[in-house]
Design a protein around this motif. Structure first.
Motif, PDB file in Angstrom:
ATOM      1  N   GLU A  26      -2.827  -7.536  -1.003  1.00  0.00           N
ATOM      2  CA  GLU A  26      -2.669  -6.126  -0.624  1.00  0.00           C
ATOM      3  C   GLU A  26      -1.916  -5.983   0.688  1.00  0.00           C
ATOM      4  O   GLU A  26      -1.160  -5.026   0.872  1.00  0.00           O
ATOM      5  CB  GLU A  26      -4.030  -5.438  -0.568  1.00  0.00           C
ATOM      6  CG  GLU A  26      -4.614  -5.225  -1.948  1.00  0.00           C
ATOM      7  CD  GLU A  26      -5.935  -4.513  -1.923  1.00  0.00           C
ATOM      8  OE1 GLU A  26      -5.939  -3.282  -1.742  1.00  0.00           O
ATOM      9  OE2 GLU A  26      -6.973  -5.203  -2.093  1.00  0.00           O
TER      10      GLU A  26
ATOM     11  N   MET B  53      -9.022  -5.854   3.423  1.00  0.00           N
ATOM     12  CA  MET B  53      -7.866  -5.842   2.528  1.00  0.00           C
ATOM     13  C   MET B  53      -7.471  -7.287   2.238  1.00  0.00           C
ATOM     14  O   MET B  53      -7.481  -8.130   3.117  1.00  0.00           O
ATOM     15  CB  MET B  53      -6.711  -5.079   3.169  1.00  0.00           C
ATOM     16  CG  MET B  53      -5.534  -4.875   2.243  1.00  0.00           C
ATOM     17  SD  MET B  53      -4.125  -3.983   2.951  1.00  0.00           S
ATOM     18  CE  MET B  53      -4.845  -2.464   3.492  1.00  0.00           C
TER      19      MET B  53
ATOM     20  N   ALA C 155       1.457  -3.830   1.191  1.00  0.00           N
ATOM     21  CA  ALA C 155       1.629  -2.870   2.297  1.00  0.00           C
ATOM     22  C   ALA C 155       2.854  -3.200   3.133  1.00  0.00           C
ATOM     23  O   ALA C 155       3.571  -2.289   3.579  1.00  0.00           O
ATOM     24  CB  ALA C 155       0.368  -2.846   3.154  1.00  0.00           C
TER      25      ALA C 155
ATOM     26  N   LYS D 270       1.683   0.839  -1.729  1.00  0.00           N
ATOM     27  CA  LYS D 270       0.229   0.934  -1.659  1.00  0.00           C
ATOM     28  C   LYS D 270      -0.363   0.679  -3.033  1.00  0.00           C
ATOM     29  O   LYS D 270       0.152   1.180  -4.041  1.00  0.00           O
ATOM     30  CB  LYS D 270      -0.164   2.328  -1.174  1.00  0.00           C
ATOM     31  CG  LYS D 270      -1.646   2.521  -1.010  1.00  0.00           C
ATOM     32  CD  LYS D 270      -1.982   3.928  -0.550  1.00  0.00           C
ATOM     33  CE  LYS D 270      -3.492   4.075  -0.507  1.00  0.00           C
ATOM     34  NZ  LYS D 270      -3.912   5.438  -0.679  1.00  0.00           N
TER      35      LYS D 270
END
Length: 154
Positions: free
Chosen positions: A5, A1, A9, A14
């Motif tokens: 990202e 990830m 999160a 998301k």
């Protein structure tokens, strides 16, 4: 990830899968160092969760949340083209369309949902030019549509 990202999160959000096109277009295209997204609706699981006009059926606060969903969809479209959001050098421009009643003048506040999320996850790379435009109607009677233009490396 990617780091971007991870930041998404950490906000309890998301990055979704790319929303399939509703007509004949690509969700995003790359030209040289730039990626341009098509307008992204606040689609969740294949549907617009709230429909109607801001200032009537949809509150400005709810529309601002929908702008966040739309910009997440735009980031997903960028990722589909470049593979990793950490390749973003900067967000050049955000254009936000707000389907609103004739007397509603809070379009900039609605589009702030997209701008604020971009700033939170990209920091200085997220500083951008922007337009916030009121319109009579959007596809699928969505209250908000967001498109972004980003510069990427490699």
């Amino acid at each position: 990830m990617s780091t971007v990202e991870d930041k998404i999160a950490a906000l309890g959000l998301k990055l979704p899968e790319v929303v399939p096109p509703l007509a004949t277009y690509q969700p995003a295209v790359r030209s040289g160092a730039y990626v341009f997204t098509s307008g992204q609706l606040p689609m969740v699981d294949g549907a617009v969760p709230v429909t109607g006009k801001v200032g009537a059926e949809v509150s400005a606060e709810r529309a601002k949340e929908l702008a966040v969903t739309s910009v997440l969809n735009a980031l997903a479209a960028v990722k589909s083209v470049v593979g990793d959001l950490d390749r973003i050098v900067r967000v050049v421009k955000i254009v936000g369309f707000v389907a609103s009643t004739p007397d509603f003048t809070g379009q900039p506040g609605v589009v702030n949902g997209a701008s604020e999320l971009i700033g939170e996850v990209l920091g200085e790379k997220g500083a951008h030019a922007r337009s916030a435009v009121g319109v009579a109607v959007l596809p699928l009677d969505a209250p908000v549509e967001i498109e972004i233009q980003v510069e990427v490396r490699g």
